[in-house]
Design a protein around this motif. Structure first.
Motif: not given
Length: 235
Positions: A15, A18, A69
Motif C-alpha cells: 500500500e 499506492q 485493503h
C-alpha cells in the motif's frame, strides 16, 4: 529465493506505493518468469481503476490479483457502492483474483461482492487477521469457506507472546478444517532482513503448525496449490 529453495513467488504490491506500479514492474522484469505480482487500485480515487487494464496488458500473464485493503480506518474502501463493485468487476473481467487484506470487523462489507462474483477467486490475506478482531468477528471470515471461490492464505503468523496473547494453533486448525489444502496457500517470511536461512526457518514453523495434516496436504499448502492457482510453469 535460490538460497531458500523457492522456485516461484508472488510480489504483493504494498500500500505505501499506492497505485504507482513502476517498482512492481521492475521486479517482474528482474524475475525473468519466476515472479508474478498483485496490483492495487482505489475504487474511490478518480482515474485509478482505469489504470488497471493497461498494467495487465503491459504484463501479460504476470499480474494475478488486485488487492483491496480494509485495514486503516481512514483509508477504507467505499463499501456498498457502485465504485467498489466497478473495481471488483474490472479485475474480474481482466481474469484477476481479488486479494483481501482487512480486519475481521470489515468482513461483512466485502461479503456481498464475494457472493456476486462467484467465478472470481478471492484470496484472504494473513489468515483473515484473527488477532485484529474478536473470535466472533473472525468467525464470519471462517464461514467464507462456504463460498467455493475463496482461498485462505497462511501468512503473517501472529506471535502469541504479543497482544492479544491468543494461541494461533487452534485458529489454523479451524481454517484448515474449513478450507482444506486445495484452498489454502502459504505466504512466506520475507522482510527487509530476510535470508535464505530465515525464510526456510519460517517455512518450517508453518509446516509445524500444519503437523495435523498429511504430508501431501502440507505440500499443497506450502506451494502446490499456489502453483496451480497462479499458473506457474511446472505446476
Amino acid at each position: 529465493m535460490d538460497n531458500a529453495d523457492v522456485d516461484f513467488a508472488i510480489v504483493v504490491h504494498p500500500e505505501p506505493y499506492q497505485d504507482d506500479h513502476r517498482y512492481l514492474e521492475h521486479c517482474l522484469n528482474v524475475g525473468q518468469g519466476r515472479l508474478k505480482g498483485t496490483c492495487l487500485f482505489f475504487a474511490d480515487r478518480p482515474g485509478s481503476v482505469e489504470k488497471m487494464a493497461p498494467l495487465v496488458q503491459r504484463n501479460p500473464g504476470r499480474i494475478v490479483a488486485a488487492r483491496v485493503h480494509a485495514y486503516a480506518s481512514d483509508r477504507l474502501p467505499p463499501f456498498g457502492t457502485k465504485e467498489l463493485r466497478h473495481l471488483w468487476k474490472t479485475a474480474s473481467d481482466l481474469g484477476l483474483a481479488i486479494q483481501l487484506h482487512f480486519e475481521p470487523r470489515y468482513a461483512p462489507g466485502l461479503e456481498p461482492l464475494i457472493q456476486e462474483f462467484t467465478d472470481t477467486t478471492v484470496i484472504i490475506d494473513h489468515l483473515g487477521r484473527p488477532m485484529q478482531g474478536t473470535p466472533e468477528e473472525h468467525e464470519v471470515v471462517v464461514r467464507w469457506s462456504r463460498f467455493p471461490n475463496t482461498v485462505m492464505k497462511i501468512s503473517s503468523i501472529p506471535d502469541q507472546n504479543s497482544y492479544p496473547h491468543r494461541d494461533v494453533q487452534p485458529i489454523i486448525r479451524r481454517l484448515t478444517d474449513a478450507f482444506g489444502a486445495e484452498r489454502m496457500i502459504y505466504g512466506g517470511g520475507f522482510n527487509s532482513g530476510a535470508t535464505g536461512e530465515s525464510y526456510r526457518d519460517y517455512r518450517l514453523r508453518v509446516a509445524d503448525l500444519l503437523s495435523h495434516m498429511s504430508a501431501d496436504d502440507r505440500t499443497k499448502i506450502l506451494g502446490g496449490t499456489a502453483a496451480k492457482l497462479f499458473g506457474f510453469t511446472g505446476s
